[in-house]
Write a protein that holds these residues in place. Structure first.
Motif, PDB file in Angstrom:
ATOM      1  N   LYS A  54      45.311 -15.168  -4.532  1.00  0.00           N
ATOM      2  CA  LYS A  54      44.402 -15.411  -3.401  1.00  0.00           C
ATOM      3  C   LYS A  54      45.174 -16.039  -2.251  1.00  0.00           C
ATOM      4  O   LYS A  54      46.253 -16.605  -2.433  1.00  0.00           O
ATOM      5  CB  LYS A  54      43.236 -16.302  -3.823  1.00  0.00           C
ATOM      6  N   ASP A  55      44.611 -15.953  -1.063  1.00  0.00           N
ATOM      7  CA  ASP A  55      45.179 -16.547   0.139  1.00  0.00           C
ATOM      8  C   ASP A  55      44.279 -17.677   0.616  1.00  0.00           C
ATOM      9  O   ASP A  55      43.065 -17.680   0.352  1.00  0.00           O
ATOM     10  CB  ASP A  55      45.291 -15.513   1.270  1.00  0.00           C
ATOM     11  N   ASP A  56      44.892 -18.621   1.309  1.00  0.00           N
ATOM     12  CA  ASP A  56      44.115 -19.646   1.989  1.00  0.00           C
ATOM     13  C   ASP A  56      44.021 -19.224   3.450  1.00  0.00           C
ATOM     14  O   ASP A  56      45.015 -19.263   4.183  1.00  0.00           O
ATOM     15  CB  ASP A  56      44.803 -21.010   1.858  1.00  0.00           C
ATOM     16  N   PRO A  57      42.838 -18.779   3.908  1.00  0.00           N
ATOM     17  CA  PRO A  57      42.733 -18.260   5.280  1.00  0.00           C
ATOM     18  C   PRO A  57      43.026 -19.303   6.350  1.00  0.00           C
ATOM     19  O   PRO A  57      43.322 -18.957   7.489  1.00  0.00           O
ATOM     20  CB  PRO A  57      41.271 -17.781   5.349  1.00  0.00           C
ATOM     21  N   ASN A  58      42.969 -20.565   5.969  1.00  0.00           N
ATOM     22  CA  ASN A  58      43.189 -21.627   6.948  1.00  0.00           C
ATOM     23  C   ASN A  58      44.616 -22.161   6.940  1.00  0.00           C
ATOM     24  O   ASN A  58      44.915 -23.133   7.640  1.00  0.00           O
ATOM     25  CB  ASN A  58      42.215 -22.781   6.691  1.00  0.00           C
ATOM     26  N   SER A  59      45.485 -21.571   6.080  1.00  0.00           N
ATOM     27  CA  SER A  59      46.866 -22.037   6.031  1.00  0.00           C
ATOM     28  C   SER A  59      47.767 -20.899   5.585  1.00  0.00           C
ATOM     29  O   SER A  59      47.298 -19.788   5.311  1.00  0.00           O
ATOM     30  CB  SER A  59      47.012 -23.220   5.072  1.00  0.00           C
ATOM     31  N   THR A  60      49.035 -21.219   5.490  1.00  0.00           N
ATOM     32  CA  THR A  60      50.013 -20.217   5.030  1.00  0.00           C
ATOM     33  C   THR A  60      50.231 -20.294   3.514  1.00  0.00           C
ATOM     34  O   THR A  60      51.122 -19.632   2.988  1.00  0.00           O
ATOM     35  CB  THR A  60      51.349 -20.449   5.736  1.00  0.00           C
ATOM     36  N   LYS A  61      49.441 -21.076   2.832  1.00  0.00           N
ATOM     37  CA  LYS A  61      49.599 -21.240   1.376  1.00  0.00           C
ATOM     38  C   LYS A  61      49.181 -19.974   0.646  1.00  0.00           C
ATOM     39  O   LYS A  61      48.156 -19.365   0.951  1.00  0.00           O
ATOM     40  CB  LYS A  61      48.773 -22.428   0.888  1.00  0.00           C
ATOM     41  N   GLN A  62      49.975 -19.602  -0.341  1.00  0.00           N
ATOM     42  CA  GLN A  62      49.695 -18.439  -1.176  1.00  0.00           C
ATOM     43  C   GLN A  62      49.558 -18.894  -2.638  1.00  0.00           C
ATOM     44  O   GLN A  62      50.347 -19.693  -3.130  1.00  0.00           O
ATOM     45  CB  GLN A  62      50.834 -17.422  -1.078  1.00  0.00           C
ATOM     46  N   PHE A  63      48.560 -18.375  -3.320  1.00  0.00           N
ATOM     47  CA  PHE A  63      48.340 -18.699  -4.732  1.00  0.00           C
ATOM     48  C   PHE A  63      48.815 -17.515  -5.570  1.00  0.00           C
ATOM     49  O   PHE A  63      48.424 -16.367  -5.320  1.00  0.00           O
ATOM     50  CB  PHE A  63      46.868 -18.986  -4.996  1.00  0.00           C
ATOM     51  N   CYS A  64      49.644 -17.829  -6.572  1.00  0.00           N
ATOM     52  CA  CYS A  64      50.328 -16.756  -7.310  1.00  0.00           C
ATOM     53  C   CYS A  64      50.195 -16.945  -8.819  1.00  0.00           C
ATOM     54  O   CYS A  64      49.930 -18.051  -9.314  1.00  0.00           O
ATOM     55  CB  CYS A  64      51.819 -16.735  -6.969  1.00  0.00           C
ATOM     56  N   THR A  65      50.393 -15.875  -9.542  1.00  0.00           N
ATOM     57  CA  THR A  65      50.502 -15.918 -10.999  1.00  0.00           C
ATOM     58  C   THR A  65      51.695 -15.076 -11.404  1.00  0.00           C
ATOM     59  O   THR A  65      52.070 -14.133 -10.689  1.00  0.00           O
ATOM     60  CB  THR A  65      49.212 -15.403 -11.673  1.00  0.00           C
ATOM     61  N   ALA A  66      52.306 -15.427 -12.522  1.00  0.00           N
ATOM     62  CA  ALA A  66      53.503 -14.718 -12.971  1.00  0.00           C
ATOM     63  C   ALA A  66      53.703 -14.965 -14.454  1.00  0.00           C
ATOM     64  O   ALA A  66      52.991 -15.744 -15.087  1.00  0.00           O
ATOM     65  CB  ALA A  66      54.720 -15.199 -12.184  1.00  0.00           C
ATOM     66  N   LYS A  67      54.674 -14.286 -14.977  1.00  0.00           N
ATOM     67  CA  LYS A  67      55.142 -14.548 -16.338  1.00  0.00           C
ATOM     68  C   LYS A  67      56.432 -15.349 -16.226  1.00  0.00           C
ATOM     69  O   LYS A  67      57.380 -14.915 -15.576  1.00  0.00           O
ATOM     70  CB  LYS A  67      55.429 -13.240 -17.093  1.00  0.00           C
ATOM     71  N   ILE A  68      56.437 -16.524 -16.822  1.00  0.00           N
ATOM     72  CA  ILE A  68      57.675 -17.288 -16.864  1.00  0.00           C
ATOM     73  C   ILE A  68      58.394 -16.927 -18.158  1.00  0.00           C
ATOM     74  O   ILE A  68      57.788 -16.893 -19.239  1.00  0.00           O
ATOM     75  CB  ILE A  68      57.427 -18.810 -16.779  1.00  0.00           C
ATOM     76  N   LYS A  69      59.674 -16.636 -18.056  1.00  0.00           N
ATOM     77  CA  LYS A  69      60.444 -16.168 -19.212  1.00  0.00           C
ATOM     78  C   LYS A  69      61.640 -17.090 -19.424  1.00  0.00           C
ATOM     79  O   LYS A  69      62.377 -17.400 -18.489  1.00  0.00           O
ATOM     80  CB  LYS A  69      60.930 -14.745 -18.990  1.00  0.00           C
ATOM     81  N   LEU A  70      61.812 -17.502 -20.668  1.00  0.00           N
ATOM     82  CA  LEU A  70      62.956 -18.333 -21.044  1.00  0.00           C
ATOM     83  C   LEU A  70      63.731 -17.612 -22.141  1.00  0.00           C
ATOM     84  O   LEU A  70      63.169 -17.280 -23.180  1.00  0.00           O
ATOM     85  CB  LEU A  70      62.497 -19.704 -21.558  1.00  0.00           C
ATOM     86  N   VAL A  71      65.015 -17.370 -21.885  1.00  0.00           N
ATOM     87  CA  VAL A  71      65.895 -16.769 -22.897  1.00  0.00           C
ATOM     88  C   VAL A  71      66.955 -17.806 -23.254  1.00  0.00           C
ATOM     89  O   VAL A  71      67.620 -18.356 -22.371  1.00  0.00           O
ATOM     90  CB  VAL A  71      66.568 -15.486 -22.369  1.00  0.00           C
ATOM     91  N   VAL A  72      67.070 -18.084 -24.542  1.00  0.00           N
ATOM     92  CA  VAL A  72      67.993 -19.121 -25.000  1.00  0.00           C
ATOM     93  C   VAL A  72      68.995 -18.511 -25.974  1.00  0.00           C
ATOM     94  O   VAL A  72      68.724 -17.471 -26.594  1.00  0.00           O
ATOM     95  CB  VAL A  72      67.232 -20.281 -25.697  1.00  0.00           C
ATOM     96  N   PRO A  73      70.162 -19.125 -26.123  1.00  0.00           N
ATOM     97  CA  PRO A  73      71.081 -18.666 -27.168  1.00  0.00           C
ATOM     98  C   PRO A  73      70.421 -18.748 -28.542  1.00  0.00           C
ATOM     99  O   PRO A  73      69.587 -19.624 -28.793  1.00  0.00           O
ATOM    100  CB  PRO A  73      72.256 -19.644 -27.055  1.00  0.00           C
ATOM    101  N   VAL A  74      70.793 -17.846 -29.419  1.00  0.00           N
ATOM    102  CA  VAL A  74      70.186 -17.811 -30.754  1.00  0.00           C
ATOM    103  C   VAL A  74      70.352 -19.144 -31.470  1.00  0.00           C
ATOM    104  O   VAL A  74      69.438 -19.604 -32.180  1.00  0.00           O
ATOM    105  CB  VAL A  74      70.814 -16.676 -31.596  1.00  0.00           C
ATOM    106  N   GLU A  75      71.492 -19.825 -31.270  1.00  0.00           N
ATOM    107  CA  GLU A  75      71.720 -21.089 -31.982  1.00  0.00           C
ATOM    108  C   GLU A  75      70.745 -22.186 -31.554  1.00  0.00           C
ATOM    109  O   GLU A  75      70.496 -23.123 -32.323  1.00  0.00           O
ATOM    110  CB  GLU A  75      73.163 -21.575 -31.804  1.00  0.00           C
ATOM    111  N   VAL A  76      70.185 -22.074 -30.347  1.00  0.00           N
ATOM    112  CA  VAL A  76      69.191 -23.057 -29.908  1.00  0.00           C
ATOM    113  C   VAL A  76      67.950 -22.965 -30.795  1.00  0.00           C
ATOM    114  O   VAL A  76      67.409 -23.979 -31.246  1.00  0.00           O
ATOM    115  CB  VAL A  76      68.827 -22.853 -28.430  1.00  0.00           C
ATOM    116  N   VAL A  77      67.497 -21.740 -31.037  1.00  0.00           N
ATOM    117  CA  VAL A  77      66.337 -21.539 -31.905  1.00  0.00           C
ATOM    118  C   VAL A  77      66.661 -21.967 -33.335  1.00  0.00           C
ATOM    119  O   VAL A  77      65.853 -22.630 -34.006  1.00  0.00           O
ATOM    120  CB  VAL A  77      65.887 -20.063 -31.877  1.00  0.00           C
ATOM    121  N   GLU A  78      67.858 -21.625 -33.799  1.00  0.00           N
ATOM    122  CA  GLU A  78      68.253 -21.998 -35.161  1.00  0.00           C
ATOM    123  C   GLU A  78      68.321 -23.511 -35.305  1.00  0.00           C
ATOM    124  O   GLU A  78      67.858 -24.071 -36.312  1.00  0.00           O
ATOM    125  CB  GLU A  78      69.605 -21.365 -35.495  1.00  0.00           C
TER     126      GLU A  78
END
Length: 274
Positions: A54-78
């Protein structure tokens, strides 16, 4: 979805991860913010499928949604799984599921809502996170568990050593107590045997001859009775030995009293007859 907007949002996510990971164990040098930052630099954190909600018609603010992705070395999970197993906690996959984070091998995804707004001169972009706390907390927990793996392993090894030493000390003490109990039971039994022997010898010869078949039968019965009693009421060989000796001592003392009384009655009867 611009580069600057993504970068600012990801910086906010990183700072929240650092804050949450460091907060788990305040004062622990293994979880200093510098170490957490150094670890995060080794991870791949990105925003995918960014879209305006959505947009804020009274400002330049933008509201967003996304997928945040984290990839870690296998040893971190282990490392994290190892830490959590040693601590008696659920594994990383179960933790991710609880936090509504999708896990695929060493990659993690979750929804993230945020807003962005440029400064009036358009040179900078500011951002605010509006959701994603559970996922960010999960990321912080994952990093914390990775960093604490060696410390938890050392602590567990120390606890195991102390438990083994305590168990050995208790076993040694129990063995000493058992040995003392056996010696005491043997001493009491020897005294009872000596006592009944003296009582038997003090009986008039005629009475001994008369009681001899009964005495032999009593000896056999007592042996069988005490073996049965010991087997029913004791859990190990030492306890059974003590129980048997105590039973025989009790029966011998009781028999000695009986023989002593029988001897006194025989002597009294002999005196009366005279």
């Amino acid at each position: 979805s611009g580069v600057d907007a993504k970068a600012v949002a990801l910086d906010l996510v990183r700072e929240q991860i650092i804050k949450l990971a460091a907060k788990q164990d305040e004062g622990d040098p293994r979880l200093s913010k510098s170490k957490i930052r150094a670890t995060i630099k080794q991870l791949q954190l990105s925003l995918e499928d960014v879209r305006t909600t959505k947009d804020d018609p009274n400002s330049t603010k933008q509201f967003c949604t996304a997928k945040i992705k984290l990839v870690v070395p296998v040893e971190v999970v282990e490392d994290a799984n190892s830490t959590r197993e040693m601590a008696g906690l659920n594994n990383v996959e179960e933790l991710a599921d609880t936090a509504n984070v999708e896990m695929e091998a060493n990659a993690f995804k979750s929804d993230l809502d945020f807003n962005v707004q440029p400064t009036d001169d358009g040179r900078k972009v500011y951002a605010q996170l509006e959701s994603g706390e559970e996922a960010i907390e999960f990321f912080g927990e994952l990093i914390k568990d990775h960093l604490l793996r060696n410390a938890v392993a050392d602590a567990k090894a120390q606890n195991d050593r102390e438990a083994a030493e305590q168990q050995a000390a208790e076993a040694s003490a129990e063995k000493a107590i058992s040995a003392a109990s056996v010696e005491e039971a043997k001493a009491n039994n020897s005294a009872a045997v000596a006592g009944i022997g003296a009582t038997w010898k003090a009986l008039p010869p005629e009475l001994r001859q008369q009681l001899l078949p009964l005495q032999r039968a009593w000896i056999k019965k007592t042996g069988a009775t005490c073996l049965l009693e010991a087997s029913q009421n004791a859990a190990d060989d030492v306890a059974r030995s003590v129980a048997r000796l105590n039973c025989e001592t009790r029966e011998q003392n009781s028999r000695a009293d009986y023989l002593r009384q029988a001897g006194q009655e025989a002597i009294s009867q002999s005196a009366n007859d005279e």
